[in-house]
Scaffold this motif. Structure first.
Motif, short mmCIF file in Angstrom:
data_model
loop_
_atom_site.label_atom_id
_atom_site.label_comp_id
_atom_site.label_asym_id
_atom_site.label_seq_id
_atom_site.Cartn_x
_atom_site.Cartn_y
_atom_site.Cartn_z
N LEU A 161 0.83 -1.20 0.00
CA LEU A 161 0.00 0.00 0.00
C LEU A 161 0.87 1.26 0.00
N THR A 162 1.94 1.22 0.77
CA THR A 162 2.85 2.37 0.83
C THR A 162 3.39 2.72 -0.54
N LYS A 163 3.83 1.70 -1.29
CA LYS A 163 4.38 1.93 -2.62
C LYS A 163 3.31 2.43 -3.59
N LYS A 164 2.09 1.89 -3.48
CA LYS A 164 1.00 2.33 -4.35
C LYS A 164 0.63 3.79 -4.07
N ILE A 165 0.49 4.13 -2.80
CA ILE A 165 0.09 5.49 -2.43
C ILE A 165 1.21 6.48 -2.75
N GLY A 166 2.45 6.07 -2.46
CA GLY A 166 3.59 6.92 -2.79
C GLY A 166 3.63 7.23 -4.27
N ALA A 167 3.32 6.24 -5.10
CA ALA A 167 3.32 6.43 -6.55
C ALA A 167 2.26 7.43 -6.98
N VAL A 168 1.09 7.39 -6.32
CA VAL A 168 0.02 8.36 -6.63
C VAL A 168 0.49 9.77 -6.31
N VAL A 169 1.06 9.96 -5.13
CA VAL A 169 1.54 11.29 -4.71
C VAL A 169 2.65 11.75 -5.65
N LYS A 170 3.59 10.87 -5.94
CA LYS A 170 4.73 11.21 -6.81
C LYS A 170 4.24 11.64 -8.19
N GLU A 171 3.25 10.93 -8.71
CA GLU A 171 2.71 11.24 -10.03
C GLU A 171 2.02 12.61 -10.04
N GLU A 172 1.26 12.90 -8.99
CA GLU A 172 0.56 14.19 -8.93
C GLU A 172 1.55 15.34 -8.81
N LEU A 173 2.61 15.16 -8.02
CA LEU A 173 3.63 16.20 -7.90
C LEU A 173 4.34 16.42 -9.24
N ALA A 174 4.62 15.32 -9.94
CA ALA A 174 5.32 15.42 -11.22
C ALA A 174 4.53 16.25 -12.23
N LYS A 175 3.20 16.22 -12.13
CA LYS A 175 2.36 17.01 -13.04
C LYS A 175 2.61 18.51 -12.87
N LYS A 176 3.12 18.89 -11.70
CA LYS A 176 3.42 20.30 -11.41
C LYS A 176 4.93 20.58 -11.50
N GLY A 177 5.66 19.63 -12.06
CA GLY A 177 7.10 19.83 -12.19
C GLY A 177 7.86 19.66 -10.91
N LEU A 178 7.28 18.93 -9.95
CA LEU A 178 7.90 18.72 -8.65
C LEU A 178 8.35 17.27 -8.51
N GLU A 179 9.39 17.05 -7.71
CA GLU A 179 9.87 15.69 -7.47
C GLU A 179 9.73 15.34 -5.99
N LEU A 180 9.15 14.20 -5.72
CA LEU A 180 8.99 13.71 -4.36
C LEU A 180 10.26 12.97 -3.93
N TYR A 181 10.90 13.44 -2.84
CA TYR A 181 12.12 12.80 -2.34
C TYR A 181 11.78 11.73 -1.31
N ASP A 182 10.87 12.03 -0.40
CA ASP A 182 10.39 11.03 0.55
C ASP A 182 9.07 11.48 1.13
N ILE A 183 8.34 10.53 1.72
CA ILE A 183 7.03 10.83 2.29
C ILE A 183 6.75 9.87 3.43
N LYS A 184 6.05 10.38 4.43
CA LYS A 184 5.74 9.61 5.63
C LYS A 184 4.24 9.35 5.70
N PHE A 185 3.87 8.08 5.92
CA PHE A 185 2.46 7.70 6.04
C PHE A 185 2.20 7.06 7.40
N ILE A 202 -1.94 13.52 4.47
CA ILE A 202 -0.89 13.57 3.44
C ILE A 202 -0.74 15.04 3.07
N SER A 203 0.21 15.71 3.69
CA SER A 203 0.38 17.14 3.46
C SER A 203 1.86 17.46 3.26
N GLY A 204 2.13 18.74 3.03
CA GLY A 204 3.52 19.16 2.85
C GLY A 204 4.37 18.86 4.06
N GLY A 205 3.73 18.78 5.23
CA GLY A 205 4.47 18.49 6.46
C GLY A 205 4.87 17.03 6.58
N ASN A 206 4.42 16.19 5.66
CA ASN A 206 4.74 14.76 5.69
C ASN A 206 5.75 14.36 4.62
#
Length: 228
Positions: A161-185, A202-206
């Motif tokens: 689940l972590t990898k699936k959710i991380g991929a969703v967040v990473k994909e959405e950030l990439a649409k705005k030209g942003l790269e996800l380095y790490d995320i906490k769930f 799931i916010s910028g603070g995470n």
């Protein structure tokens, strides 16, 4: 409403219908006045951080729910900084799950002999126990099972689940030209069948997100994701 928990970045209330209400604060984690999503203490207060966190959390939870990935999200009231969620049972006293795409932060501190700063990682998953007194220690799948915190099968589900959710967040950030380095769930057991579901926020603070070499602060991240 009954106040059941006072947290670092939000308070939790129990509602009459059995669901819970999360009230987002403007406090964020960090040390010495510097924001750090991996820190286990409140480092500073940023005006508007609570509302920004809730807006981004709502955005991501709705995307994740659309994909059929289980969460505790029910609804959000942005004006009042609140989110209604399903009741969830924690694993032990709570665990945090970090998905890493770049070698930064505590990962770099621990493994700096073997990696260079910013080195790419393949959705590396770590689990820590929520324990401020012991600085949120890392724990393995075997350790979690031996201590009765979760089964090996639950750990496998949590990792997937972590990898699936991380991929969703990473994909959405990439649409705005942003790269996800790490995320906490955070995850918990939800419903009568006690299925594993994403809880908390799931916010910028995470997360750590960058635009090229520039680190994007939580409030700016919310603006880039939702206002442009």
């Amino acid at each position: 409403m009954e106040l059941v928990y006072t947290g670092k970045t939000k308070n939790v209330y129990k509602l009459e219908d059995g669901n819970y209400l999360l009230k987002f604060k403007d406090d964020v984690t960090g040390e010495n006045g510097v924001f750090d999503p991996g820190a286990n203490t409140v480092g500073l207060s940023i005006e508007g951080a609570g509302k920004a966190g809730l807006r981004l959390t709502t955005f991501f939870f709705e995307k994740i729910n659309e994909k059929g990935i289980p969460t505790h999200f029910v609804s959000a009231d942005i004006d009042n900084n609140t989110m209604t969620v399903l009741p969830a049972t924690l694993f032990g006293q709570g665990v945090e799950v970090i998905c890493r795409y770049r070698a930064v932060g505590s990962f770099l501190k621990r493994y700096g002999r073997y990696v260079t700063e910013g080195q790419e990682l393949d959705a590396y998953v770590e689990v820590t126990l929520k324990d401020d007194d012991r600085n949120d220690p890392l724990i393995t799948d075997d350790g979690l099972a031996m201590l009765g915190i979760m089964t090996l099968e639950e750990y496998k589900t949590l990792t997937e689940l972590t990898k699936k959710i991380g991929a969703v967040v990473k994909e959405e950030l990439a649409k705005k030209g942003l790269e996800l380095y790490d995320i906490k769930f955070e995850f918990g057991r939800v419903g009568e069948d006690k299925h594993i579901a994403l809880i908390d926020e799931i916010s910028g603070g995470n997360m750590r997100a960058f635009k090229g070499p520039e680190y994007i602060e939580p409030l700016k991240l919310e603006q880039l994701m939702l206002n442009e």
